[in-house]
Design an enzyme around this catalytic site. Structure first.
Site, PDB file in Angstrom:
ATOM      1  N   HIS A 125      -2.001 -20.377  32.485  1.00  0.00           N
ATOM      2  CA  HIS A 125      -2.183 -19.428  31.380  1.00  0.00           C
ATOM      3  C   HIS A 125      -1.108 -18.353  31.407  1.00  0.00           C
ATOM      4  CE1 HIS A 125      -6.151 -21.243  30.780  1.00  0.00           C
ATOM      5  NE2 HIS A 125      -6.276 -21.185  32.088  1.00  0.00           N
ATOM      6  N   SER A 160      27.142 -17.238  22.732  1.00  0.00           N
ATOM      7  CA  SER A 160      26.651 -16.466  21.600  1.00  0.00           C
ATOM      8  C   SER A 160      27.854 -15.947  20.824  1.00  0.00           C
ATOM      9  CB  SER A 160      25.794 -15.287  22.093  1.00  0.00           C
ATOM     10  OG  SER A 160      25.589 -14.344  21.059  1.00  0.00           O
TER      11      SER A 160
END
Length: 482
Positions: A187, A311
């Site tokens: 989780h 990028s």
């Protein structure tokens, strides 16, 4: 406030050459990503479909002659058979253009194939046997077999090798990292540690199961006439055992005979195959998501490619584009495979032509999967395990040993050791919402009153050492078995 018009659309200017005339591809698989998926063109392009149709027609011609099913038929000479089969092996760009020109007249693709073959029989001394081309066949007799051959060869010669290469790459990384401890997250929260190799081995095991299923796939085919009854066959040659001839022919092509159909082969095998490939895709998608997430928290370092831009504005970045590309292409592949599997198993009464257009997208569906596999394999080759980051993450999460301590306390209570009441609650109070370092955890253990052996085991335990038999599982069950 007024705005100035943006000017004419780039596509509408008269002086520009039409991009359609330049050969520009509409789809990315035939454009930007052509190199990655080019091997599929040999099996699932329109040209490949026509070549495979010719292959089926030629082999049916030879099969009928070999079995002398009609008066006046005798087995062909080796030279004649070689000449017929050369129509298939010599199929090239000129042949594609010739077929296209014929189809403009026939407005029927399979009829064009029939004429293409018949036009070559005179040169082989077989002119009198022109009526034997496409004998007793409906178009689907040829198409279902041509597609089955094409899909089989595409899967076995292109998709499966690409899938196995990707799984082998994951398997190699899993073996290398079999003993590398790693904090698990359930989780999204810190949880019982494992090893990086074991986590990767889970995916190897799952993906290998799917490749085995796909490798065992049956490719069905039929050749039984306009409604699957051999009616025309029996009208022409009532003494022939047409079901037996049909079976021997389909099996001669390396396919599995379907004995009972309407006009069309039911395509159930295709739905089975596409479901399995889609399931493989979805497992691999989950792997890509996990690897992307490991990159984002620094468990993997990306090896920069010389000269490459990560990028356009942030020079420090190396984006995990291989895995993002793979995710998107796996989703596209699954969408198409799901659609094919859902639509191909239905046909109105004896036949409709929904499958004619949908089956032309099989190559696209597999192409997106192959592209994803290529990117996964390349992407994994550009990763490096960041051992220090994994070790640091473990060292800041000593609270994950709470599971071990409370479980040992339960075992001690069963063995009759006093003071082992409420082990879960006591560990919850110690660890929930708190960071606990190694010294605090050992202090807690010393104050429990455990037996000497149990206390010694827990005092020696660290998050990095609390991996159970993860390494053993990775080594024993993780390697790819294909």
């Amino acid at each position: 406030m007024t705005t100035q018009p943006a000017g004419p659309s780039p596509a509408s200017t008269d002086h520009r050459r039409s991009l359609a005339d330049s050969g520009a591809a509409l789809g990315p698989l035939d454009g930007r990503y052509r190199a990655a998926v080019a091997p599929l063109v040999e099996h699932l392009s329109e040209a490949a479909l026509n070549r495979n149709r010719i292959h089926v027609e030629v082999e049916w011609f030879i099969h009928l002659a070999e079995h002398a099913v009609l008066p006046g038929l005798t087995p062909l000479t080796d030279e004649q058979k070689a000449g017929l089969r050369a129509i298939v092996t010599d199929f090239d760009a000129d042949s594609v253009a010739e077929l296209a020109a014929t189809e403009k007249v026939t407005v029927h693709d399979v009829k064009a194939v029939e004429y293409f073959i018949a036009d070559r029989l005179e040169g082989l001394g077989l002119g009198r046997l022109k009526p034997l081309v496409h004998f007793a066949c409906t178009s689907e007799d040829i198409n279902n077999l041509a597609y089955a051959v094409g899909v089989r060869d595409a899967v076995e010669q292109v998709w499966l090798p690409a899938a196995r290469a990707a799984v082998a790459t994951v398997s190699a990384m899993a073996a290398e990292a079999a003993e590398t401890p790693m904090l698990s997250r359930t989780h999204g929260q810190p949880a019982t540690p494992t090893t990086l190799g074991k986590e990767m081995s889970v995916f190897v095991h799952r993906l290998t199961r799917q490749t085995r299923r796909i490798a065992a796939q049956e490719y069905l085919g039929k050749i039984n006439g306009a409604t699957g009854t051999y009616a025309a066959h029996l009208a022409a040659a009532p003494d022939a055992d047409w079901p037996a001839l049909s079976r021997s022919f389909v099996e001669h092509l390396g396919l599995t005979w379907n004995p009972l159909t309407t006009q069309i082969e039911s395509h159930d095998w295709q739905a089975e195959l596409y479901a399995d490939v889609a399931r493989f895709n979805r497992i691999l998608h989950g792997f890509c998501v996990d690897v992307w997430s490991y990159i984002s928290i620094g468990y993997f370092a990306q090896i920069p490619v010389a000269g490459a831009t990560g990028s356009s504005t942030m020079p420090h970045k190396v984006n995990p584009i291989r895995f993002e590309n793979a995710e998107a292409n796996l989703e596209l592949s699954c969408a198409l495979l799901d659609s094919l599997g859902a639509t191909l198993v239905e046909s109105r009464w004896q036949r409709d032509l929904t499958d004619s257009t949908s089956q032309r997208n099989i190559g696209v569906a597999l192409g997106h999967s192959v592209l994803a596999l290529t990117n996964v394999t390349k992407g994994l080759g550009q990763l490096q395990v960041a051992d220090a980051v994994l070790a640091g993450d473990l060292d800041t999460n000593w609270e994950v040993l709470g599971e071990a301590i409370q479980t040992v306390m339960r075992a001690e209570a069963i063995a009759g050791v006093e003071g082992m009441d409420n082990p879960y609650e006591r560990l919850k109070e110690l660890t929930r919402g708190h960071r606990v370092d190694g010294e605090r955890m050992r202090e807690f253990v010393r104050g429990l009153g455990l037996s000497d052996g149990a206390q010694a085991r827990l005092l020696e335990l660290t998050p990095a050492g609390y991996t159970g038999v993860a390494a053993q599982l990775a080594k024993e069950f993780g390697p790819a078995q294909d």
